[in-house]
Scaffold this motif. Structure first.
Motif, PDB file in Angstrom:
ATOM      1  N   TYR A 109      46.245  20.215  37.651  1.00 49.90           N
ATOM      2  CA  TYR A 109      44.798  20.112  37.383  1.00 49.90           C
ATOM      3  C   TYR A 109      44.044  20.823  38.492  1.00 49.90           C
ATOM      4  N   LEU A 110      42.758  21.058  38.250  1.00 51.43           N
ATOM      5  CA  LEU A 110      41.941  21.730  39.258  1.00 51.43           C
ATOM      6  C   LEU A 110      41.744  20.846  40.479  1.00 51.43           C
ATOM      7  N   GLY A 111      41.679  19.539  40.242  1.00 53.25           N
ATOM      8  CA  GLY A 111      41.485  18.607  41.351  1.00 53.25           C
ATOM      9  C   GLY A 111      40.028  18.246  41.593  1.00 53.25           C
ATOM     10  N   ALA A 113      44.816  24.575  31.604  1.00 52.00           N
ATOM     11  CA  ALA A 113      46.135  25.156  31.296  1.00 52.00           C
ATOM     12  C   ALA A 113      46.523  26.105  32.423  1.00 52.00           C
ATOM     13  N   ILE A 114      46.681  25.500  33.613  1.00 46.79           N
ATOM     14  CA  ILE A 114      46.958  26.340  34.793  1.00 46.79           C
ATOM     15  C   ILE A 114      48.395  26.138  35.278  1.00 46.79           C
ATOM     16  N   GLY A 115      49.248  25.677  34.404  1.00 53.50           N
ATOM     17  CA  GLY A 115      50.669  25.570  34.732  1.00 53.50           C
ATOM     18  C   GLY A 115      51.144  24.132  34.886  1.00 53.50           C
ATOM     19  N   GLY A 121      42.363  28.899  32.669  1.00 55.97           N
ATOM     20  CA  GLY A 121      43.698  29.457  32.856  1.00 55.97           C
ATOM     21  C   GLY A 121      43.798  30.833  32.242  1.00 55.97           C
ATOM     22  N   ALA A 122      44.805  31.576  32.679  1.00 57.19           N
ATOM     23  CA  ALA A 122      44.938  32.957  32.205  1.00 57.19           C
ATOM     24  C   ALA A 122      46.395  33.346  32.018  1.00 57.19           C
ATOM     25  N   GLY A 123      47.275  32.338  31.976  1.00 53.65           N
ATOM     26  CA  GLY A 123      48.688  32.612  31.755  1.00 53.65           C
ATOM     27  C   GLY A 123      49.031  32.525  30.269  1.00 53.65           C
ATOM     28  N   ASP A 124      50.313  32.605  29.967  1.00 53.53           N
ATOM     29  CA  ASP A 124      50.747  32.506  28.563  1.00 53.53           C
ATOM     30  C   ASP A 124      50.356  31.159  27.946  1.00 53.53           C
ATOM     31  N   SER A 125      50.469  30.089  28.734  1.00 52.17           N
ATOM     32  CA  SER A 125      50.101  28.760  28.190  1.00 52.17           C
ATOM     33  C   SER A 125      48.637  28.740  27.809  1.00 52.17           C
ATOM     34  N   ALA A 126      47.777  29.201  28.692  1.00 47.74           N
ATOM     35  CA  ALA A 126      46.337  29.174  28.419  1.00 47.74           C
ATOM     36  C   ALA A 126      46.021  29.998  27.168  1.00 47.74           C
ATOM     37  N   CYS A 127      46.662  31.168  27.045  1.00 48.04           N
ATOM     38  CA  CYS A 127      46.400  32.018  25.874  1.00 48.04           C
ATOM     39  C   CYS A 127      46.882  31.332  24.599  1.00 48.04           C
ATOM     40  N   GLU A 128      48.079  30.751  24.683  1.00 45.11           N
ATOM     41  CA  GLU A 128      48.631  30.088  23.506  1.00 45.11           C
ATOM     42  C   GLU A 128      47.726  28.907  23.097  1.00 45.11           C
ATOM     43  N   GLU A 129      47.288  28.150  24.098  1.00 41.41           N
ATOM     44  CA  GLU A 129      46.479  26.963  23.806  1.00 41.41           C
ATOM     45  C   GLU A 129      45.078  27.358  23.340  1.00 41.41           C
ATOM     46  N   PHE A 141      44.137  38.959  33.160  1.00 42.67           N
ATOM     47  CA  PHE A 141      45.031  37.884  32.734  1.00 42.67           C
ATOM     48  C   PHE A 141      46.337  37.945  33.517  1.00 42.67           C
ATOM     49  N   ARG A 142      47.000  36.803  33.610  1.00 45.33           N
ATOM     50  CA  ARG A 142      48.377  36.795  34.105  1.00 45.33           C
ATOM     51  C   ARG A 142      49.339  36.864  32.904  1.00 45.33           C
ATOM     52  N   ALA A 143      48.837  36.467  31.765  1.00 55.05           N
ATOM     53  CA  ALA A 143      49.673  36.366  30.558  1.00 55.05           C
ATOM     54  C   ALA A 143      50.267  37.718  30.154  1.00 55.05           C
ATOM     55  N   VAL A 175      38.599  32.521  33.255  1.00 53.82           N
ATOM     56  CA  VAL A 175      39.656  33.246  33.978  1.00 53.82           C
ATOM     57  C   VAL A 175      39.135  33.527  35.389  1.00 53.82           C
ATOM     58  N   ARG A 176      39.872  33.077  36.396  1.00 55.46           N
ATOM     59  CA  ARG A 176      39.305  33.164  37.755  1.00 55.46           C
ATOM     60  C   ARG A 176      39.341  34.576  38.345  1.00 55.46           C
ATOM     61  N   ARG A 177      40.269  35.404  37.882  1.00 56.07           N
ATOM     62  CA  ARG A 177      40.299  36.799  38.372  1.00 56.07           C
ATOM     63  C   ARG A 177      39.713  37.710  37.299  1.00 56.07           C
ATOM     64  N   ASP A 178      39.811  39.019  37.507  1.00 56.58           N
ATOM     65  CA  ASP A 178      39.261  39.943  36.504  1.00 56.58           C
ATOM     66  C   ASP A 178      40.340  40.406  35.529  1.00 56.58           C
TER      67      ASP A 178
HETATM   68  P1  NDP Z   1      51.346  30.513  34.845  1.00 53.26           P
HETATM   69  O1  NDP Z   1      51.723  30.091  36.234  1.00 53.26           O
HETATM   70  O2  NDP Z   1      51.985  31.695  34.254  1.00 53.26           O
HETATM   71  O3  NDP Z   1      49.768  30.761  34.801  1.00 53.26           O
HETATM   72  C1  NDP Z   1      48.865  29.887  35.382  1.00 53.26           C
HETATM   73  C2  NDP Z   1      47.478  30.461  35.213  1.00 53.26           C
HETATM   74  O4  NDP Z   1      46.543  29.497  35.697  1.00 53.26           O
HETATM   75  C3  NDP Z   1      47.253  31.750  35.972  1.00 53.26           C
HETATM   76  O5  NDP Z   1      46.516  32.641  35.215  1.00 53.26           O
HETATM   77  C4  NDP Z   1      46.446  31.288  37.185  1.00 53.26           C
HETATM   78  O6  NDP Z   1      45.508  32.227  37.655  1.00 53.26           O
HETATM   79  C5  NDP Z   1      45.674  30.130  36.614  1.00 53.26           C
HETATM   80  N1  NDP Z   1      45.313  29.178  37.651  1.00 53.26           N
HETATM   81  C6  NDP Z   1      46.130  28.547  38.537  1.00 53.26           C
HETATM   82  N2  NDP Z   1      45.412  27.729  39.331  1.00 53.26           N
HETATM   83  C7  NDP Z   1      44.118  27.878  38.940  1.00 53.26           C
HETATM   84  C8  NDP Z   1      42.902  27.307  39.375  1.00 53.26           C
HETATM   85  N3  NDP Z   1      42.872  26.418  40.384  1.00 53.26           N
HETATM   86  N4  NDP Z   1      41.754  27.683  38.770  1.00 53.26           N
HETATM   87  C9  NDP Z   1      41.769  28.570  37.750  1.00 53.26           C
HETATM   88  N5  NDP Z   1      42.888  29.147  37.285  1.00 53.26           N
HETATM   89  C10 NDP Z   1      44.047  28.798  37.880  1.00 53.26           C
HETATM   90  O7  NDP Z   1      51.558  29.176  33.955  1.00 53.26           O
HETATM   91  P2  NDP Z   1      51.783  29.030  32.380  1.00 53.26           P
HETATM   92  O8  NDP Z   1      51.848  27.573  32.139  1.00 53.26           O
HETATM   93  O9  NDP Z   1      50.787  29.806  31.634  1.00 53.26           O
HETATM   94  O10 NDP Z   1      53.213  29.656  32.118  1.00 53.26           O
HETATM   95  C11 NDP Z   1      54.367  29.165  32.817  1.00 53.26           C
HETATM   96  C12 NDP Z   1      55.585  29.964  32.360  1.00 53.26           C
HETATM   97  O11 NDP Z   1      55.889  29.660  31.008  1.00 53.26           O
HETATM   98  C13 NDP Z   1      55.369  31.484  32.414  1.00 53.26           C
HETATM   99  O12 NDP Z   1      56.577  32.079  32.778  1.00 53.26           O
HETATM  100  C14 NDP Z   1      55.019  31.829  30.981  1.00 53.26           C
HETATM  101  O13 NDP Z   1      55.319  33.169  30.667  1.00 53.26           O
HETATM  102  C15 NDP Z   1      55.870  30.845  30.203  1.00 53.26           C
HETATM  103  N6  NDP Z   1      55.302  30.563  28.890  1.00 53.26           N
HETATM  104  C16 NDP Z   1      55.690  31.293  27.820  1.00 53.26           C
HETATM  105  C17 NDP Z   1      55.168  31.086  26.579  1.00 53.26           C
HETATM  106  C18 NDP Z   1      55.628  31.899  25.455  1.00 53.26           C
HETATM  107  O14 NDP Z   1      56.302  32.879  25.686  1.00 53.26           O
HETATM  108  N7  NDP Z   1      55.305  31.539  24.243  1.00 53.26           N
HETATM  109  C19 NDP Z   1      54.145  30.053  26.336  1.00 53.26           C
HETATM  110  C20 NDP Z   1      53.779  29.354  27.534  1.00 53.26           C
HETATM  111  C21 NDP Z   1      54.334  29.612  28.750  1.00 53.26           C
HETATM  112  P3  NDP Z   1      45.953  33.557  38.433  1.00 53.26           P
HETATM  113  O15 NDP Z   1      46.475  34.480  37.379  1.00 53.26           O
HETATM  114  O16 NDP Z   1      44.666  34.012  39.025  1.00 53.26           O
HETATM  115  O17 NDP Z   1      46.970  33.134  39.429  1.00 53.26           O
END
Ligand code: NDP
Length: 316
Positions: A120-122, A242-244, A156-164, A184-186, A179-182
């Motif tokens: 969580y963000l905290g 959805a930040i992991g 969030g900007a990872g695969d989980s965030a996009c999927e959700e 995606f990580r996804a 998305v905190r940066r400019d």
């Molecule tokens: P990730 O660690 O990949 O992504 C976390 C995201 O949350 C990043 O974009 C990160 O930003 C952001 N984040 C982290 N802390 C904060 C914060 N305090 N404030 C705002 N944003 C924040 O986690 P996921 O759960 O998305 O994925 C985990 C793994 O599971 C990955 O390997 C992923 O590929 C995999 N996965 C695969 C799927 C699929 O293939 N269908 C589905 C879901 C997950 P920043 O980019 O700036 O660091």
């Protein structure tokens, strides 16, 4: 000196994976001992209504479901203990585990079901509404349905965030993604899918300052653009994080093969076996893809059946 207890089967963790493993192991007369861990009942205890677990036609709350699962495990004489395992030694044929109640347990088989914890963000406001069940969630598949026809925000900007976000977009009128940066990580394909969805608005360089509400339920979120310094308020009834996740596997890292993010690797796909004979894993501690109560329960069953077969092969 600690008290030594020798048992056939130790189950570590008490979510749907752990309790299902216990039901199967107990019915197979393995006299399992289950340590509930830091969060008895696991992640489901932070969910309100569970509507997607087969067999509950009218839904069930997460805590109620865990009470039922615990009762079912105890019905077959699982020794359910409040407490957690602090240390393990998996170097020998007997698996040594130390519990916070002072016991040293020598187990022929161990089923790890320690789960994972959503990050969580905290923020104080986020935690307040999370605890109240008032509109903060870390699982769109679990809770998205409650926000159908409404506006939601997801961080969030990872695969989980996009999927959700994509999942929510089918239920909600609008989804705002922070998305905190400019960028995606996804993976590109997941990011493109989100970008191509009409009712998802993506705000880059945007961070959450506060979750807003009336003290009971969420009504919006105040965000800050970290490039321009601008602050805006976005109305929403659901705030998804959805930040992991972090799998709860630290104590096993000296003995078990983990992937780069800490999830336990299956030694043999399609089974619950780890790289240590007699040690099995079930649920989210090894699953970063599905993370559902029903899949955790399924792998819990696999863990108990694999443990039973392991003991049978040893002539026990
Ligand atoms: P990730 O660690 O990949 O992504 C976390 C995201 O949350 C990043 O974009 C990160 O930003 C952001 N984040 C982290 N802390 C904060 C914060 N305090 N404030 C705002 N944003 C924040 O986690 P996921 O759960 O998305 O994925 C985990 C793994 O599971 C990955 O390997 C992923 O590929 C995999 N996965 C695969 C799927 C699929 O293939 N269908 C589905 C879901 C997950 P920043 O980019 O700036 O660091």
């Amino acid at each position: 000196m600690s008290e030594i207890e020798t048992i056939k089967c130790l189950i570590i963790g008490s979510g749907p994976a752990g309790y299902t493993a216990a039901i199967y192991a107990a019915r197979a007369e393995m006299a399992p001992v289950l340590y509930q861990g830091m969060q008895p009942g696991g992640q489901l205890t932070t969910t309100n209504e569970v509507e997607n677990f087969p067999g509950y036609a009218d839904g069930v709350t997460g805590p109620e479901m865990m009470i039922q699962l615990e009762a079912q495990a105890k019905r077959f004489d699982t020794d359910v203990r409040f407490g957690f395992i602090t240390k393990v030694d998996f170097s020998g044929d007997i698996h040594k585990c130390w519990a916070d109640d002072g016991k040293e347990i020598h187990a022929e088989t161990v089923i790890i079901s320690t789960g994972a914890s959503a990050k969580y963000l905290g923020l104080e406001s986020e935690q307040k509404y999370l605890k109240l069940g008032g509109g903060v969630s870390a699982c769109a598949v679990c809770d998205g349905f409650f926000y159908r026809g409404q506006e939601t925000v997801i961080v969030g900007a990872g695969d989980s965030a996009c999927e959700e976000a994509h999942y929510l977009s089918k239920l909600c009128t609008k989804v705002t993604m922070l998305v905190r940066r400019d960028e995606f990580r996804a993976s590109k394909i997941m990011a493109e899918r989100v970008k191509g969805t009409e009712n998802i608005e993506i705000l880059f360089n945007t961070e959450t300052e506060e979750v807003l509400g009336d003290g009971q339920v969420v009504s919006g979120v105040r965000v800050n653009n970290n490039k321009t310094g601008d602050t805006t308020e976005i109305p929403c009834t659901g705030f998804f994080v959805a930040i992991g996740h972090k799998p709860n596997t630290d104590i096993f890292s000296d003995y078990l093969n983990l992937d780069e993010t800490g999830y336990i690797k299956y030694e043999q796909p399609g089974t619950s076996k780890t790289n240590v004979p007699g040690v099995f894993v079930a649920g989210d501690a090894a699953d970063k893809t599905y993370r559902q109560a029903i899949t955790a329960a399924g792998t819990g069953c696999m863990g108990a059946l694999d443990a039973e077969r392991y003991l049978a092969a040893k002539g026990h």
